[in-house]
Design a protein around this motif. Structure first.
Motif, mmCIF file in Angstrom:
data_model
loop_
_atom_site.group_PDB
_atom_site.id
_atom_site.type_symbol
_atom_site.label_atom_id
_atom_site.label_comp_id
_atom_site.label_asym_id
_atom_site.label_seq_id
_atom_site.Cartn_x
_atom_site.Cartn_y
_atom_site.Cartn_z
ATOM 1 N N TYR A 74 21.958 13.863 73.143
ATOM 2 C CA TYR A 74 20.863 14.563 72.463
ATOM 3 C C TYR A 74 21.463 15.480 71.419
ATOM 4 C CZ TYR A 74 17.879 12.801 76.139
ATOM 5 O OH TYR A 74 17.201 11.976 76.997
ATOM 6 N N GLN A 75 21.015 15.309 70.185
ATOM 7 C CA GLN A 75 21.603 16.015 69.056
ATOM 8 C C GLN A 75 20.526 16.738 68.264
ATOM 9 O OE1 GLN A 75 22.821 13.810 65.418
ATOM 10 N NE2 GLN A 75 24.879 14.493 65.984
ATOM 11 N N VAL A 76 20.822 17.969 67.895
ATOM 12 C CA VAL A 76 19.956 18.760 67.020
ATOM 13 C C VAL A 76 20.705 18.906 65.699
ATOM 14 C CG1 VAL A 76 18.771 20.958 66.698
ATOM 15 C CG2 VAL A 76 19.007 19.991 69.008
ATOM 16 N N TYR A 77 19.991 18.675 64.604
ATOM 17 C CA TYR A 77 20.618 18.680 63.283
ATOM 18 C C TYR A 77 19.751 19.458 62.311
ATOM 19 C CZ TYR A 77 21.976 16.793 58.695
ATOM 20 O OH TYR A 77 22.346 16.655 57.391
ATOM 21 N N ALA A 78 20.359 20.384 61.601
ATOM 22 C CA ALA A 78 19.683 21.127 60.536
ATOM 23 C C ALA A 78 20.487 20.924 59.257
ATOM 24 C CB ALA A 78 19.570 22.600 60.884
ATOM 25 N N PRO A 79 19.933 20.168 58.294
ATOM 26 C CA PRO A 79 20.713 19.775 57.116
ATOM 27 C C PRO A 79 21.064 20.916 56.170
ATOM 28 C CG PRO A 79 18.472 18.999 56.929
ATOM 29 C CD PRO A 79 18.615 19.574 58.297
ATOM 30 N N ARG A 80 20.253 21.945 56.059
ATOM 31 C CA ARG A 80 20.549 23.058 55.157
ATOM 32 C C ARG A 80 20.057 24.343 55.803
ATOM 33 N NH1 ARG A 80 20.913 22.350 49.419
ATOM 34 N NH2 ARG A 80 21.406 24.555 49.489
ATOM 35 N N ILE A 81 20.979 25.172 56.254
ATOM 36 C CA ILE A 81 20.567 26.463 56.798
ATOM 37 C C ILE A 81 20.931 27.598 55.850
ATOM 38 C CG2 ILE A 81 20.561 25.750 59.211
ATOM 39 C CD1 ILE A 81 23.356 26.951 59.504
ATOM 40 N N ASP A 82 21.536 27.268 54.728
ATOM 41 C CA ASP A 82 21.923 28.279 53.745
ATOM 42 C C ASP A 82 20.745 28.615 52.848
ATOM 43 O OD1 ASP A 82 22.344 26.487 51.015
ATOM 44 O OD2 ASP A 82 22.801 25.399 52.859
ATOM 45 N N ASP A 83 20.788 29.782 52.253
ATOM 46 C CA ASP A 83 19.803 30.205 51.268
ATOM 47 C C ASP A 83 20.473 31.216 50.349
ATOM 48 O OD1 ASP A 83 17.668 30.926 49.704
ATOM 49 O OD2 ASP A 83 16.494 31.785 51.356
ATOM 50 N N PRO A 84 21.094 30.750 49.260
ATOM 51 C CA PRO A 84 21.833 31.654 48.380
ATOM 52 C C PRO A 84 20.986 32.802 47.824
ATOM 53 C CG PRO A 84 22.299 29.379 47.821
ATOM 54 C CD PRO A 84 21.181 29.360 48.824
ATOM 55 N N ARG A 85 19.682 32.582 47.668
ATOM 56 C CA ARG A 85 18.827 33.649 47.131
ATOM 57 C C ARG A 85 18.722 34.829 48.092
ATOM 58 N NH1 ARG A 85 15.221 29.010 46.186
ATOM 59 N NH2 ARG A 85 14.611 29.639 48.255
ATOM 60 N N SER A 86 18.748 34.543 49.387
ATOM 61 C CA SER A 86 18.624 35.636 50.357
ATOM 62 C C SER A 86 19.982 36.108 50.862
ATOM 63 C CB SER A 86 17.758 35.198 51.538
ATOM 64 O OG SER A 86 18.450 34.217 52.285
ATOM 65 N N ARG A 87 21.044 35.555 50.286
ATOM 66 C CA ARG A 87 22.413 35.947 50.611
ATOM 67 C C ARG A 87 22.746 35.751 52.092
ATOM 68 N NH1 ARG A 87 25.602 38.357 46.988
ATOM 69 N NH2 ARG A 87 24.962 39.775 45.403
ATOM 70 N N THR A 88 22.356 34.598 52.637
ATOM 71 C CA THR A 88 22.797 34.287 53.990
ATOM 72 C C THR A 88 24.317 34.133 53.984
ATOM 73 O OG1 THR A 88 22.398 31.937 53.583
ATOM 74 C CG2 THR A 88 20.686 33.129 54.775
ATOM 75 N N PHE A 89 24.900 34.368 55.098
ATOM 76 C CA PHE A 89 26.339 34.230 55.315
ATOM 77 C C PHE A 89 27.172 35.208 54.491
ATOM 78 C CE2 PHE A 89 24.594 29.866 56.050
ATOM 79 C CZ PHE A 89 24.557 29.979 57.416
ATOM 80 N N GLU A 90 26.667 36.441 54.321
ATOM 81 C CA GLU A 90 27.499 37.487 53.737
ATOM 82 C C GLU A 90 28.599 37.841 54.730
ATOM 83 O OE1 GLU A 90 24.682 40.649 52.902
ATOM 84 O OE2 GLU A 90 24.847 40.186 50.772
ATOM 85 N N SER A 91 29.711 38.358 54.231
ATOM 86 C CA SER A 91 30.788 38.741 55.140
ATOM 87 C C SER A 91 30.326 39.875 56.054
ATOM 88 C CB SER A 91 32.033 39.153 54.349
ATOM 89 O OG SER A 91 31.765 40.299 53.584
ATOM 90 N N CYS A 92 30.881 39.905 57.254
ATOM 91 C CA CYS A 92 30.582 40.939 58.270
ATOM 92 C C CYS A 92 29.101 40.977 58.658
ATOM 93 C CB CYS A 92 30.987 42.327 57.784
ATOM 94 S SG CYS A 92 32.734 42.542 57.500
#
Length: 167
Positions: A74-92
Motif C-alpha cells: 500500500y503506497q501513498v503518493y503526493a506528486p507536489r508538496i512544495d509551494d514556492p509562493r508560500s516559502r515551504t521548506f525554509e531552513s530551520c
C-alpha cells in the motif's frame, strides 16, 4: 586473561551491531522507484511533518514529492508538496501537510524526490496515520536532484533502528 578475552569478544560483538545499524539506518538513493499514483484514491488521511535542516538553503523553489507506505504494497503518493509562493521548506522550519491515500498498515518506508537547482537538506519526516502509529524517519541529509531518496525498513529491519522511531 579469560575475563579480558570475554570483554574483548563482548565489545567486538556490540561494536559490530552498532556498525551494522548505522549502515542500515542511512537514507539511500534509488535509481528507479515505481510510483503507483492510480492507487492513491483512498479513505485514509495522513499528516506529514517535514523538518528542514538549519543547514539547508534559506528556502527552496525545487519541486518536492513524497511517497510512503507499508510492507504489503500500500503506497501513498503526493506528486507536489512544495509551494514556492508560500516559502515551504525554509531552513530551520517544519512544514505540515495533509495527504490522502489508501489505508496502510504500519508505515515502514518513505522516499522524497527533489527536482530543481536550489538544493534542500531534510532533518526528519514524521508521518501520522489514522490507523497506524506515528513514525519518524531521520534523514539529516541533502536530497539528491532527480532521484528518489529515503528509507525502506519494511524487509527484515528492526523498528528499533536508530533512524526510525515508532510512537
Amino acid at each position: 586473561m579469560k575475563a579480558a578475552v570475554t570483554f574483548l569478544l563482548h565489545f567486538t560483538f556490540i561494536f559490530s551491531i552498532i556498525q551494522a545499524r548505522s549502515i542500515i539506518s542511512q537514507p539511500h538513493a534509488l535509481r528507479s522507484f515505481k510510483v503507483n499514483d492510480t492507487q492513491n484514491v483512498g479513505s485514509c488521511s495522513y499528516t506529514v511533518s517535514i523538518t528542514s535542516s538549519c543547514y539547508s538553503p534559506r528556502y527552496t523553489r525545487d519541486q518536492i514529492s513524497i511517497s510512503f507506505g507499508d510492507a504489503y504494497g500500500y503506497q501513498v503518493y503526493a506528486p507536489r508538496i512544495d509551494d514556492p509562493r508560500s516559502r515551504t521548506f525554509e531552513s530551520c522550519s517544519t512544514d505540515t501537510f495533509q495527504i490522502s491515500g489508501p489505508c496502510t498498515y504500519q508505515i515502514c518506508y518513505v522516499y522524497l524526490y527533489r527536482s530543481g537547482y536550489d538544493g534542500w537538506k531534510v532533518d526528519t519526516v514524521t508521518i501520522y496515520g489514522h490507523y497506524t502509529r506515528a513514525v519518524t524517519f531521520y534523514y539529516n541529509a541533502f536530497i539528491p536532484n532527480n532521484l528518489w531518496f529515503g528509507f525502506d525498513l519494511c524487509h527484515g529491519t528492526s523498528a528499533s533502528s536508530t533512524s526510525i522511531r515508532i510512537m
